[in-house]
Design a protein around this motif. Sequence first.
Motif, PDB file in Angstrom:
ATOM      1  N   PHE A  91       0.837  -1.201   0.000  1.00 18.67           N
ATOM      2  CA  PHE A  91       0.000   0.000   0.000  1.00 18.67           C
ATOM      3  C   PHE A  91       0.867   1.245   0.000  1.00 18.67           C
ATOM      4  CE2 PHE A  91      -3.181  -2.986   1.194  1.00 18.67           C
ATOM      5  CZ  PHE A  91      -4.421  -2.387   1.042  1.00 18.67           C
ATOM      6  N   SER A  92       0.412   2.274  -0.715  1.00 15.84           N
ATOM      7  CA  SER A  92       1.139   3.539  -0.698  1.00 15.84           C
ATOM      8  C   SER A  92       0.221   4.742  -0.553  1.00 15.84           C
ATOM      9  CB  SER A  92       1.958   3.696  -1.990  1.00 15.84           C
ATOM     10  OG  SER A  92       1.109   3.693  -3.123  1.00 15.84           O
ATOM     11  N   LYS A  93      -1.076   4.574  -0.801  1.00 19.05           N
ATOM     12  CA  LYS A  93      -1.995   5.713  -0.750  1.00 19.05           C
ATOM     13  C   LYS A  93      -3.305   5.390  -0.037  1.00 19.05           C
ATOM     14  CE  LYS A  93      -0.376   8.114  -4.914  1.00 19.05           C
ATOM     15  NZ  LYS A  93      -0.017   9.337  -4.197  1.00 19.05           N
ATOM     16  N   ALA A  94      -3.888   4.251  -0.321  1.00 16.76           N
ATOM     17  CA  ALA A  94      -5.240   3.933   0.151  1.00 16.76           C
ATOM     18  C   ALA A  94      -5.253   3.601   1.645  1.00 16.76           C
ATOM     19  CB  ALA A  94      -5.814   2.771  -0.645  1.00 16.76           C
ATOM     20  N   ASP A  95      -6.434   3.666   2.230  1.00 15.26           N
ATOM     21  CA  ASP A  95      -6.670   3.346   3.637  1.00 15.26           C
ATOM     22  C   ASP A  95      -6.592   1.831   3.819  1.00 15.26           C
ATOM     23  OD1 ASP A  95      -7.670   2.928   6.168  1.00 15.26           O
ATOM     24  OD2 ASP A  95      -9.562   3.985   5.845  1.00 15.26           O
ATOM     25  N   ILE A  96      -5.544   1.350   4.479  1.00 18.97           N
ATOM     26  CA  ILE A  96      -5.368  -0.092   4.652  1.00 18.97           C
ATOM     27  C   ILE A  96      -6.529  -0.680   5.446  1.00 18.97           C
ATOM     28  CG2 ILE A  96      -3.964  -1.900   5.696  1.00 18.97           C
ATOM     29  CD1 ILE A  96      -1.510  -0.468   5.021  1.00 18.97           C
ATOM     30  N   ALA A  97      -6.980  -0.005   6.490  1.00 21.11           N
ATOM     31  CA  ALA A  97      -8.049  -0.552   7.321  1.00 21.11           C
ATOM     32  C   ALA A  97      -9.320  -0.794   6.507  1.00 21.11           C
ATOM     33  CB  ALA A  97      -8.349   0.391   8.478  1.00 21.11           C
ATOM     34  N   ARG A  98      -9.520   0.000   5.468  1.00 25.15           N
ATOM     35  CA  ARG A  98     -10.720  -0.151   4.644  1.00 25.15           C
ATOM     36  C   ARG A  98     -10.540  -1.177   3.531  1.00 25.15           C
ATOM     37  NH1 ARG A  98     -13.931   4.754   1.418  1.00 25.15           N
ATOM     38  NH2 ARG A  98     -15.640   3.431   0.631  1.00 25.15           N
ATOM     39  N   TRP A  99      -9.348  -1.218   2.912  1.00 23.10           N
ATOM     40  CA  TRP A  99      -9.185  -1.969   1.674  1.00 23.10           C
ATOM     41  C   TRP A  99      -8.333  -3.230   1.796  1.00 23.10           C
ATOM     42  CZ3 TRP A  99     -12.793  -0.873  -1.486  1.00 23.10           C
ATOM     43  CH2 TRP A  99     -13.297   0.429  -1.564  1.00 23.10           C
ATOM     44  N   ALA A 100      -7.750  -3.490   2.950  1.00 25.96           N
ATOM     45  CA  ALA A 100      -6.988  -4.731   3.116  1.00 25.96           C
ATOM     46  C   ALA A 100      -7.926  -5.931   3.155  1.00 25.96           C
ATOM     47  CB  ALA A 100      -6.178  -4.675   4.407  1.00 25.96           C
ATOM     48  N   PRO A 101      -7.520  -7.072   2.592  1.00 29.65           N
ATOM     49  CA  PRO A 101      -8.315  -8.298   2.753  1.00 29.65           C
ATOM     50  C   PRO A 101      -8.519  -8.611   4.226  1.00 29.65           C
ATOM     51  CG  PRO A 101      -6.637  -8.594   1.069  1.00 29.65           C
ATOM     52  CD  PRO A 101      -6.337  -7.285   1.740  1.00 29.65           C
ATOM     53  N   LEU A 102      -9.644  -9.223   4.535  1.00 31.17           N
ATOM     54  CA  LEU A 102     -10.008  -9.441   5.936  1.00 31.17           C
ATOM     55  C   LEU A 102      -9.109 -10.455   6.633  1.00 31.17           C
ATOM     56  CD1 LEU A 102     -13.886  -9.398   5.637  1.00 31.17           C
ATOM     57  CD2 LEU A 102     -12.454  -7.721   6.794  1.00 31.17           C
ATOM     58  N   ASP A 103      -8.653 -11.475   5.918  1.00 29.63           N
ATOM     59  CA  ASP A 103      -7.780 -12.486   6.520  1.00 29.63           C
ATOM     60  C   ASP A 103      -6.350 -11.951   6.504  1.00 29.63           C
ATOM     61  OD1 ASP A 103      -6.219 -14.638   7.255  1.00 29.63           O
ATOM     62  OD2 ASP A 103      -7.243 -16.088   5.971  1.00 29.63           O
ATOM     63  N   ARG A 104      -5.934 -11.376   7.612  1.00 32.14           N
ATOM     64  CA  ARG A 104      -4.654 -10.674   7.644  1.00 32.14           C
ATOM     65  C   ARG A 104      -3.470 -11.618   7.844  1.00 32.14           C
ATOM     66  NH1 ARG A 104      -7.092  -5.811   9.707  1.00 32.14           N
ATOM     67  NH2 ARG A 104      -8.620  -5.360   8.081  1.00 32.14           N
ATOM     68  N   MET A 105      -3.747 -12.917   8.043  1.00 32.57           N
ATOM     69  CA  MET A 105      -2.634 -13.859   8.096  1.00 32.57           C
ATOM     70  C   MET A 105      -2.314 -14.390   6.704  1.00 32.57           C
ATOM     71  SD  MET A 105      -1.525 -13.675  11.055  1.00 32.57           S
ATOM     72  CE  MET A 105      -0.218 -14.820  10.701  1.00 32.57           C
ATOM     73  N   ALA A 106      -3.340 -14.629   5.894  1.00 34.87           N
ATOM     74  CA  ALA A 106      -3.112 -15.118   4.529  1.00 34.87           C
ATOM     75  C   ALA A 106      -2.762 -13.988   3.571  1.00 34.87           C
ATOM     76  CB  ALA A 106      -4.349 -15.855   4.023  1.00 34.87           C
ATOM     77  N   HIS A 107      -3.109 -12.750   3.949  1.00 33.07           N
ATOM     78  CA  HIS A 107      -2.858 -11.590   3.087  1.00 33.07           C
ATOM     79  C   HIS A 107      -2.153 -10.522   3.916  1.00 33.07           C
ATOM     80  CE1 HIS A 107      -5.566 -13.549   0.278  1.00 33.07           C
ATOM     81  NE2 HIS A 107      -6.413 -13.686   1.271  1.00 33.07           N
ATOM     82  N   ARG A 108      -0.847 -10.364   3.691  1.00 27.77           N
ATOM     83  CA  ARG A 108      -0.033  -9.430   4.465  1.00 27.77           C
ATOM     84  C   ARG A 108       0.007  -8.081   3.739  1.00 27.77           C
ATOM     85  NH1 ARG A 108       3.066 -12.558   8.024  1.00 27.77           N
ATOM     86  NH2 ARG A 108       1.968 -14.555   8.269  1.00 27.77           N
ATOM     87  N   CYS A 109      -0.414  -7.044   4.417  1.00 28.92           N
ATOM     88  CA  CYS A 109      -0.495  -5.719   3.807  1.00 28.92           C
ATOM     89  C   CYS A 109       0.578  -4.813   4.400  1.00 28.92           C
ATOM     90  CB  CYS A 109      -1.885  -5.129   4.024  1.00 28.92           C
ATOM     91  SG  CYS A 109      -3.175  -6.110   3.218  1.00 28.92           S
ATOM     92  N   ILE A 110       1.429  -4.280   3.524  1.00 26.12           N
ATOM     93  CA  ILE A 110       2.602  -3.512   3.946  1.00 26.12           C
ATOM     94  C   ILE A 110       2.438  -2.064   3.497  1.00 26.12           C
ATOM     95  CG2 ILE A 110       5.122  -3.427   3.959  1.00 26.12           C
ATOM     96  CD1 ILE A 110       3.926  -6.153   4.807  1.00 26.12           C
ATOM     97  N   TRP A 111       2.550  -1.143   4.435  1.00 27.38           N
ATOM     98  CA  TRP A 111       2.488   0.287   4.115  1.00 27.38           C
ATOM     99  C   TRP A 111       3.896   0.749   3.728  1.00 27.38           C
ATOM    100  CZ3 TRP A 111      -0.885   3.772   2.823  1.00 27.38           C
ATOM    101  CH2 TRP A 111      -0.562   5.139   2.912  1.00 27.38           C
ATOM    102  N   ASP A 112       4.062   1.159   2.476  1.00 25.71           N
ATOM    103  CA  ASP A 112       5.403   1.528   2.008  1.00 25.71           C
ATOM    104  C   ASP A 112       5.347   2.603   0.921  1.00 25.71           C
ATOM    105  OD1 ASP A 112       8.153   1.531   1.807  1.00 25.71           O
ATOM    106  OD2 ASP A 112       8.239  -0.193   0.460  1.00 25.71           O
TER     107      ASP A 112
END
Length: 350
Positions: free
Chosen positions: A295-316
């Motif tokens: 992620f670089s712009k969007a709101d992670i809390a809103r747009w990250a997949p719900l399963d945060r173990m299978a889908h790792r979201c990195i703010w960079d």
Amino acid sequence: MSRRPLLQRLDPASVVVFRALHLGDMLCAVPALRSLRAALPRAHIALVGLPWAQQFADRFATYVDEFIPFPGHPLLPEQPVRQDALARFYNRLCARRFALAIQLHGNGDISNDIVSGFGAEAMAGFCRGPAVSRDRLALFPYPEIGAEPERLQSLMTQLGATSAGTHLEFPLSRQDEEELQANGIGQGLAPGDYLCIHPGARTRDKCWPPSRFAEVGDRLAAEFGLQVVLTGSAAERDLTAEVASHMHHAPIDAAAPISIGAMAVLLRDARLLLCNDTGVSHIASGLKLKSVVVFSKADIARWAPLDRMAHRCIWDPGAERAKVVLQHARALLSDTAPSRQRSVGMWPYW
């Protein structure tokens, strides 16, 4: 005595839903559409959306019976307005006399006026400010926090539909399989022997640098013995070519003029997806494909997949955390992620 929820009071025979957005936003609405269908199994459900979304309605025909293309609105940025089609669009919708129109397109600042013009006998949706409850109107305060699928599902719950789960879906068809096979892109790739890197996004300012994708792809190829496959549309061939130019382990460049469904077949058999915050991350969620999403712009809390173990979201946003992206990709490929489940709100963002 409290008023019964709108769906239970009306039991509408026909419903028109407005959500005129792009792929990722539409996939996030699938749980709400699934809940609506479960609540109204015999109703005719029509979707009004951007013209491209005919293919979305076809793919989710279990939940949507009809697709109606939206000609646009001057204050909505997703498409140019087709002025010549506006009067015909509204006249035809009003003539249909849908029993219920549902605004599933945000906080209602613009979209409530659009949906009120559909001429339905009743209307529901989100709004700013306090709730509005009348015999044939139900507007609920727009939730400013939470993941998008949960926000949209909350509307259905308040209308009286029982949740059918907030998980995403991406059903694949025989045509998807046949298209990929005919294209030949996946020829020679065995399921589980490759990882996919999708370096593009709908807007280029959301993209992690090609050199960073190449760096992580090279390390994973060397450490896990996986073939790297670069995915994208035909318009993203310049991005995939640039990623390939930085790599030491020769990738397969699969950017091609194929459909979303055919690309999803290719993704389905991968071990991992590495991508930007874009629609393909929601396809991965629907396919149950593990992913690392930058992620670089969007709101992670809103747009990250719900399963945060299978889908790792990195703010960079500064493209400075390739080591963190690599760390989480390794964990997913090694299958070392903890199996213990927590609520969505407790998972950290990396």
